[in-house]
Motif scaffolding. Structure first.
Motif, mmCIF file in Angstrom:
data_model
loop_
_atom_site.group_PDB
_atom_site.id
_atom_site.type_symbol
_atom_site.label_atom_id
_atom_site.label_comp_id
_atom_site.label_asym_id
_atom_site.label_seq_id
_atom_site.Cartn_x
_atom_site.Cartn_y
_atom_site.Cartn_z
ATOM 1 N N VAL A 18 0.840 -1.201 0.000
ATOM 2 C CA VAL A 18 0.000 0.000 0.000
ATOM 3 C C VAL A 18 0.876 1.254 0.000
ATOM 4 O O VAL A 18 0.615 2.201 -0.745
ATOM 5 N N MET A 19 1.917 1.268 0.816
ATOM 6 C CA MET A 19 2.780 2.441 0.917
ATOM 7 C C MET A 19 3.500 2.739 -0.402
ATOM 8 O O MET A 19 3.775 3.891 -0.714
ATOM 9 N N GLN A 20 3.794 1.693 -1.174
ATOM 10 C CA GLN A 20 4.484 1.866 -2.451
ATOM 11 C C GLN A 20 3.505 2.037 -3.605
ATOM 12 O O GLN A 20 3.919 2.078 -4.757
ATOM 13 N N ALA A 21 2.220 2.125 -3.274
ATOM 14 C CA ALA A 21 1.156 2.343 -4.266
ATOM 15 C C ALA A 21 1.152 1.278 -5.352
ATOM 16 O O ALA A 21 0.919 1.564 -6.522
ATOM 17 N N GLU A 22 1.423 0.024 -4.955
ATOM 18 C CA GLU A 22 1.347 -1.079 -5.902
ATOM 19 C C GLU A 22 -0.120 -1.455 -6.068
ATOM 20 O O GLU A 22 -0.848 -1.562 -5.095
ATOM 21 N N GLY A 23 -0.569 -1.654 -7.278
ATOM 22 C CA GLY A 23 -1.967 -1.949 -7.529
ATOM 23 C C GLY A 23 -2.767 -0.659 -7.589
ATOM 24 O O GLY A 23 -2.264 0.431 -7.310
ATOM 25 N N GLY A 24 -4.014 -0.766 -7.930
ATOM 26 C CA GLY A 24 -4.866 0.415 -8.038
ATOM 27 C C GLY A 24 -5.555 0.749 -6.728
ATOM 28 O O GLY A 24 -5.296 0.141 -5.688
ATOM 29 N N ASP A 25 -6.435 1.732 -6.798
ATOM 30 C CA ASP A 25 -7.170 2.177 -5.618
ATOM 31 C C ASP A 25 -8.046 1.069 -5.039
ATOM 32 O O ASP A 25 -8.133 0.911 -3.822
ATOM 33 N N GLU A 26 -8.705 0.308 -5.916
ATOM 34 C CA GLU A 26 -9.567 -0.776 -5.436
ATOM 35 C C GLU A 26 -8.760 -1.846 -4.718
ATOM 36 O O GLU A 26 -9.179 -2.349 -3.674
ATOM 37 N N GLU A 27 -7.605 -2.190 -5.275
ATOM 38 C CA GLU A 27 -6.753 -3.193 -4.638
ATOM 39 C C GLU A 27 -6.250 -2.698 -3.290
ATOM 40 O O GLU A 27 -6.263 -3.425 -2.296
ATOM 41 N N SER A 28 -5.822 -1.444 -3.234
ATOM 42 C CA SER A 28 -5.358 -0.874 -1.966
ATOM 43 C C SER A 28 -6.478 -0.871 -0.934
ATOM 44 O O SER A 28 -6.246 -1.175 0.232
ATOM 45 N N SER A 29 -7.672 -0.543 -1.363
ATOM 46 C CA SER A 29 -8.820 -0.536 -0.455
ATOM 47 C C SER A 29 -9.086 -1.934 0.100
ATOM 48 O O SER A 29 -9.326 -2.099 1.298
ATOM 49 N N ARG A 30 -9.017 -2.944 -0.761
ATOM 50 C CA ARG A 30 -9.207 -4.336 -0.306
ATOM 51 C C ARG A 30 -8.116 -4.736 0.686
ATOM 52 O O ARG A 30 -8.385 -5.379 1.705
ATOM 53 N N VAL A 31 -6.878 -4.358 0.375
ATOM 54 C CA VAL A 31 -5.755 -4.696 1.264
ATOM 55 C C VAL A 31 -5.926 -4.008 2.609
ATOM 56 O O VAL A 31 -5.739 -4.630 3.665
#
Length: 75
Positions: A18-31
């Motif tokens: 999450v801190m490295q902004a890997e994946g999109g917003d939806e993926e970060s939200s799920r994580v």
């Protein structure tokens, strides 16, 4: 709020993601939702530790430690 099984090491890796902004917003939200549940925190707590930290530039391990230290306030 039910905890899900997640090791400390796995939690650190997810926070790093999450801190490295890997994946999109939806993926970060799920994580972030998964981390909140796994670490026993209220919704949005881990996100706050990452994006609005009390100390400048926390590491992923710092975020996980702070999240694990969370204790709800008994009313």
């Amino acid at each position: 709020m039910a905890r899900v099984l997640l090791t400390r090491e796995a939690a650190v890796l997810l926070v790093q993601q999450v801190m490295q902004a890997e994946g999109g917003d939806e993926e970060s939200s799920r994580v972030l939702d998964r981390l909140d549940r796994a670490l026993g925190c209220p919704s949005g707590y881990v996100s706050g530790l990452i994006f609005w930290p009390e100390r400048p530039e926390p590491t992923a391990a710092d975020v996980v430690e702070q999240a694990l230290a969370y204790r709800p306030v008994a009313l």
